[in-house]
Scaffold this active site. Structure first.
Site, PDB file in Angstrom:
ATOM      1  N   TRP A 364       0.845  -1.210   0.000  1.00  0.00           N
ATOM      2  CA  TRP A 364       0.000   0.000   0.000  1.00  0.00           C
ATOM      3  C   TRP A 364       0.879   1.258   0.000  1.00  0.00           C
ATOM      4  O   TRP A 364       0.365   2.372   0.077  1.00  0.00           O
ATOM      5  CB  TRP A 364      -0.921   0.025   1.224  1.00  0.00           C
ATOM      6  CG  TRP A 364      -0.215   0.224   2.555  1.00  0.00           C
ATOM      7  CD1 TRP A 364       1.032  -0.240   2.894  1.00  0.00           C
ATOM      8  CD2 TRP A 364      -0.690   0.946   3.688  1.00  0.00           C
ATOM      9  NE1 TRP A 364       1.338   0.123   4.179  1.00  0.00           N
ATOM     10  CE2 TRP A 364       0.301   0.850   4.702  1.00  0.00           C
ATOM     11  CE3 TRP A 364      -1.861   1.648   3.980  1.00  0.00           C
ATOM     12  CZ2 TRP A 364       0.150   1.442   5.955  1.00  0.00           C
ATOM     13  CZ3 TRP A 364      -2.005   2.229   5.235  1.00  0.00           C
ATOM     14  CH2 TRP A 364      -1.005   2.124   6.207  1.00  0.00           C
ATOM     15  N   ASP A 365       2.217   1.064  -0.102  1.00  0.00           N
ATOM     16  CA  ASP A 365       3.121   2.187   0.127  1.00  0.00           C
ATOM     17  C   ASP A 365       2.952   3.345  -0.854  1.00  0.00           C
ATOM     18  O   ASP A 365       3.400   4.460  -0.586  1.00  0.00           O
ATOM     19  CB  ASP A 365       4.577   1.701   0.112  1.00  0.00           C
ATOM     20  CG  ASP A 365       4.836   0.646   1.176  1.00  0.00           C
ATOM     21  OD1 ASP A 365       4.081  -0.344   1.208  1.00  0.00           O
ATOM     22  OD2 ASP A 365       5.777   0.799   1.965  1.00  0.00           O
ATOM     23  N   GLU A 503       0.405  -4.679  11.489  1.00  0.00           N
ATOM     24  CA  GLU A 503       0.271  -6.107  11.164  1.00  0.00           C
ATOM     25  C   GLU A 503       0.803  -7.028  12.251  1.00  0.00           C
ATOM     26  O   GLU A 503       0.774  -8.245  12.084  1.00  0.00           O
ATOM     27  CB  GLU A 503       0.923  -6.402   9.810  1.00  0.00           C
ATOM     28  CG  GLU A 503       2.336  -5.938   9.693  1.00  0.00           C
ATOM     29  CD  GLU A 503       2.884  -6.060   8.264  1.00  0.00           C
ATOM     30  OE1 GLU A 503       2.095  -6.080   7.318  1.00  0.00           O
ATOM     31  OE2 GLU A 503       4.117  -6.113   8.127  1.00  0.00           O
ATOM     32  N   LYS A 623       2.950  -2.297  15.787  1.00  0.00           N
ATOM     33  CA  LYS A 623       4.147  -2.186  14.957  1.00  0.00           C
ATOM     34  C   LYS A 623       4.315  -0.757  14.441  1.00  0.00           C
ATOM     35  O   LYS A 623       5.402  -0.221  14.381  1.00  0.00           O
ATOM     36  CB  LYS A 623       4.002  -3.129  13.757  1.00  0.00           C
ATOM     37  CG  LYS A 623       5.162  -3.052  12.773  1.00  0.00           C
ATOM     38  CD  LYS A 623       4.966  -4.006  11.610  1.00  0.00           C
ATOM     39  CE  LYS A 623       6.207  -4.051  10.728  1.00  0.00           C
ATOM     40  NZ  LYS A 623       6.037  -4.899   9.549  1.00  0.00           N
TER      41      LYS A 623
HETATM   42  C1  BGC Z   1       4.862  -2.531   6.809  1.00  0.00           C
HETATM   43  C2  BGC Z   1       3.812  -2.310   5.753  1.00  0.00           C
HETATM   44  C3  BGC Z   1       4.473  -1.919   4.460  1.00  0.00           C
HETATM   45  C4  BGC Z   1       5.508  -2.947   4.058  1.00  0.00           C
HETATM   46  C5  BGC Z   1       6.245  -2.571   2.808  1.00  0.00           C
HETATM   47  C6  BGC Z   1       5.867  -3.539   6.307  1.00  0.00           C
HETATM   48  O1  BGC Z   1       6.887  -3.661   7.234  1.00  0.00           O
HETATM   49  O2  BGC Z   1       4.279  -3.018   7.987  1.00  0.00           O
HETATM   50  O3  BGC Z   1       2.920  -1.299   6.172  1.00  0.00           O
HETATM   51  O4  BGC Z   1       3.535  -1.805   3.446  1.00  0.00           O
HETATM   52  O5  BGC Z   1       6.436  -3.081   5.092  1.00  0.00           O
HETATM   53  O6  BGC Z   1       6.918  -1.365   2.976  1.00  0.00           O
END
Ligand code: BGC
Length: 809
Positions: A364-365, A503, A623
């Site tokens: 989703w970045d 997450e 997190k």
């Molecule tokens: C984060 C996510 C992010 C992903 C890719 C993960 O560590 O929790 O929000 O989309 O990294 O950057």
């Protein structure tokens, strides 16, 4: 960052830092990115050469714990850099052996090194002094770049100067196709070989190499031309040979060199893939291009011009000691995704094209990245949004497979928009493979919808909205409407079994059911999407609205249902704050101090606790920003409107209380977390905001997540840093009716210069200082714009300037 604001500089040799430097000094142009591995190096545990071509993924199955898992990886392509040398045919000063090891092999010492990355022009220079076993000292200077204007070309120019010897030198310049994906230690239990030799050879000056996946679904072809020069004249070597083993081809030149005289080797490489849609095989296209391409000086001039142009549109001038890092981060954004990416049908991989972390997947970045593109290079935003649009049908099938209507965008997306999240992940601390439930982050769909909406708001691109954007938003809205279940007892709709941005929480400690219920962020975003779908529909021309509704089969009853749900989704609260999810208050408090005392760095709490036989699911510990994302995406007034729209009474201190609450319970295990916290604190605790901002700035240059940058940069955090300057501290809002500024410059920040793309004006210059602000509209033919600077309104025609004093400074 070492160096001035336009140079990233590293002095000396530090094996532990090689990986980090390779990622941060990588050169790229949106078609491919090449890590800054020393040209003579191979993957040896210290160096890790990598070239990643946008969109070049391959799916392979692996066996983990007796289970077959399939992963799609961004493929590490052939290494086009290899270039090495050794003295031959003459004795060294101390009478040593004639032919010692090649440069890069044991016995050939590198005495010192300086790396300089010219950020204005994306040219990396590596200077080394080295000495072979016979005591011959040679200075080696190498320049490398990925041509920004001609995306298939990479250039490596090497200058060799014998310091204390004369004689004959052998030079090997090659293409290495025997590469595997081996850049991330925790993936090493999985299949790593994707490419196999598929043809090679030489013709005249050009060598070529083709590799392909086993099923030939992906082919990559390269060709290289290496020319020798002494001073300004071409040099004809005494001998030219070919080394040719399956998957590797080298030209070997033998030439006389004299002490103090520089020998220049100009290696020009072309890269093509079967994704380019050409009739010829990729290596043939590559050979054809390099055979008569201009010489490297001309190519470098063109390349530099392209970057000068880019910086005119993209620069953010921030007067603080991290200004150079801001340039570095913008550079990596543009090296990952550029005008060269627009027609490739690729998304924005979270870790750039700089390494193999997260397998080059798209998360989703882009939510954190696109606002920067909207303002500077909206055509890039549109291309990213089109990558999603082209996968809308796949997202519909993803939803259908989950028994839902509408579109369910995958948490991790690769080539075709299917769900690419791994099913198992390894906790390197415990050595255990664990189920990965992060695919339940369906909030990614709302992020896609939000990106469409913001793009439209900033650019006014009605055509995109009409032909692609609105359909995406409608289908995500439909998904949420279908996911929402009515709870009679509560009198509200609920969305169950999801994972939010945090997450670490992927289920309840008291239940084996995956996911959580009513993640507040997910539910509020679902409500927002449902409202926005209605709003965008209303903005479409009547004929288009009718067509879309007919095509999608959305009728009045369905729309009425959306309205109902948008106003009645459940948002849980406890202790006067928004609960991250339903039941959050039943979790235990974590003893943060004890854990910190035991482990020091506790960002990866999930891994620490799991290795101790515990689970982070038991605790009030996040997190990264989750509920707080709401105040990142929306103004406090907008959040209040969304919550009151849902029927909640919201007092003015809700934001403050909620921010404090989660701030005390977040481990910042993602680099995105510092960005969001800096943002939400900007207007209420400027010192804390600046602390988080500095942490976000440090994320990649100082590799604060402990070794992760070497595996790929964090594009979301990089863009987040720029966005904090441009949008948050400036209070910039590019509304359809006005360009609005409401600055809160942190005291540590001197002046801020922004160049924006707004309503057809390419270079609107915004200059913010503590005591005044100004906006300059360049000469041109675009219509006047309306601006509001801290409440002072003005209308500016092309060529006009407005300057406003800011009382209070
Ligand atoms: C984060 C996510 C992010 C992903 C890719 C993960 O560590 O929790 O929000 O989309 O990294 O950057």
């Amino acid at each position: 960052m070492n160096g001035d604001a336009w140079t990233l500089r590293y002095e000396g040799l530090d094996p532990a830092e090689v990986g980090l430097r390779e990622a941060l000094c990588a050169v790229g142009n949106g078609y491919f990115v090449t890590r800054a591995a020393a040209p003579e190096a191979s993957a040896d545990g210290i160096h890790y050469p990598g070239t990643y071509l946008a969109g070049c993924y391959h799916r392979a199955s692996s066996t983990v714990h007796g289970r077959t898992v399939v992963n799609e990886d961004l493929v590490n392509g052939p290494n086009w850099l290899p270039l090495t040398f050794r003295a031959a045919g003459e004795r060294g000063r101390d009478g040593g052996e004639d032919e010692g090891p090649w440069f890069g092999e044991p016995g050939f010492a590198v005495l010192d090194q300086r790396l300089e990355f010219d950020l204005r022009h994306a040219v990396l220079t590596r200077r080394r002094r080295c000495r072979d076993g016979a005591g011959r000292t040679t200075d080696v200077i190498q320049r490398v770049f990925a041509h920004m204007g001609r995306p298939h070309l990479g250039v490596l120019v090497t200058q060799l100067t014998p310091v204390d010897w004369s004689g004959t030198v052998e030079i090997r310049s090659g293409l290495e196709g025997r590469v595997v994906n081996d850049g991330v230690a925790r993936y090493r239990g999985l299949t790593s070989r994707h490419l196999f030799p598929a043809g090679q050879g030489a013709k005249g000056e050009v060598i070529r190499l083709q590799v392909a996946t086993e099923d030939s679904g992906l082919q990559i072809g390269l060709a290289a031309r290496t020319r020798l020069r002494s001073g300004d004249s071409a040099l004809h070597p005494d001998a030219v040979d070919l080394l040719d083993v399956a998957g590797r081809v080298d030209r070997v030149f033998t030439v006389a060199v004299r002490q103090g005289r520089t020998l220049t080797l100009e290696k020009t490489v072309a890269l093509f893939t079967s994704r380019d849609g050409r009739a010829a095989e990729p290596a043939a296209s590559a050979s054809e291009l390099v055979a008569d391409v201009e010489d490297t000086a001309v190519l470098e001039r063109q390349h530099r011009l392209h970057w000068q142009e880019l910086w005119r549109r993209c620069r953010v001038g921030a007067d603080f000691e991290g200004a150079g890092t801001v340039h570095l981060y913008i550079l990596h954004l543009l090296q990952t995704f550029s005008a060269n990416s627009v027609d490739l049908d690729v998304g924005l991989p979270a870790r750039g094209l700089h390494g193999e972390a997260y397998r080059g997947h798209v998360f989703w970045d882009e939510l954190f990245i696109l606002p920067y593109f909207h303002r500077h290079l909206p055509e890039l935003s549109r291309a990213v949004l089109r990558y999603r649009y082209r996968r809308l049908d796949r997202a519909r099938r993803n939803a259908a497979a989950a028994g839902r209507r509408g579109a369910m965008f995958p948490w991790q997306s690769g080539s075709d928009g299917g769900e690419e999240t791994q099913e198992l992940h390894l906790n390197p601390r415990s050595g255990r493979w664990l189920p990965d439930r992060s695919r339940l982050q369906h909030h990614v769909g709302s992020a896609v919808a939000y990106n469409v909406w913001l793009y439209h708001r900033v650019t006014g691109d009605q055509q995109f909205l009409s032909h692609a954007g609105a359909e995406v938003v409608l289908e995500v809205a439909r998904f949420w409407a279908d996911a929402a279940e009515y709870d009679e007892a509560l009198g509200r709709y609920r969305i169950r079994g999801v994972v939010g941005p945090d997450e670490y929480h992927d289920g309840y400690p008291w239940s084996s059911r995956p996911g959580l219920d009513d993640n507040a962020y997910t539910n509020v975003m679902a409500s927002w999407t449902l409202h926005t779908a209605r709003e965008l529909l209303a903005e479409l021309p009547a004929y288009r609205r009718a067509e879309l509704l007919e095509r999608l089969g959305v009728d009045g009853a369905e729309l009425a249902g959306w309205d109902r749900i948008a106003h009645r989704l459940h948002v849980p609260f406890h202790d006067g704050v928004i609960s991250q999810f339903d039941g959050y208050e039943r979790l235990e408090e974590l003893d943060w101090a004890a854990l910190r005392a035991r482990h020091g760095d506790i960002r990866r709490l999930d891994r620490i606790l799991e290795a101790e036989g515990d689970s982070v699911n038991r605790y009030r510990a996040s997190k990264q920003a989750d509920v707080l994302m709401l105040w990142y995406l929306f103004t406090p007034a907008e959040v209040r409107r969304l919550l009151t729209g849902l029927g909640y009474r919201v007092d003015l201190d809700l934001m403050e209380r909620t921010v404090d609450y989660y701030l005390a319970r977040t481990s910042h295990g993602s680099t995105l977390s510092a960005v969001v916290h800096a943002w939400v604190l900007a207007r209420r605790d400027r010192r804390a905001s600046w602390r988080f901002f500095r942490e976000a700035v440090a994320a990649d240059v100082h590799d604060i997540q402990g070794g992760t940058t070497a595996e790929g940069v964090h594009l979301g955090a990089m863009a987040g840093v720029v966005d904090l300057l441009e949008r948050c501290y400036s209070g910039l809002s590019l509304r359809r009716d006005a360009l609005v500024l409401d600055p809160v410059l942190p005291p540590q920040l001197g002046q801020l210069d922004l160049t924006l793309h707004y309503h057809g004006h390419g270079d609107v210059l915004v200059r913010l200082a503590h005591r005044h602000a100004s906006i300059t509209v360049p000469p041109g033919t675009a219509p006047p714009i309306h601006v509001v600077i801290r409440g002072t309104e003005a209308t500016l025609r092309a060529g006009e300037v407005v300057r406003v004093d800011l009382p209070g400074g």
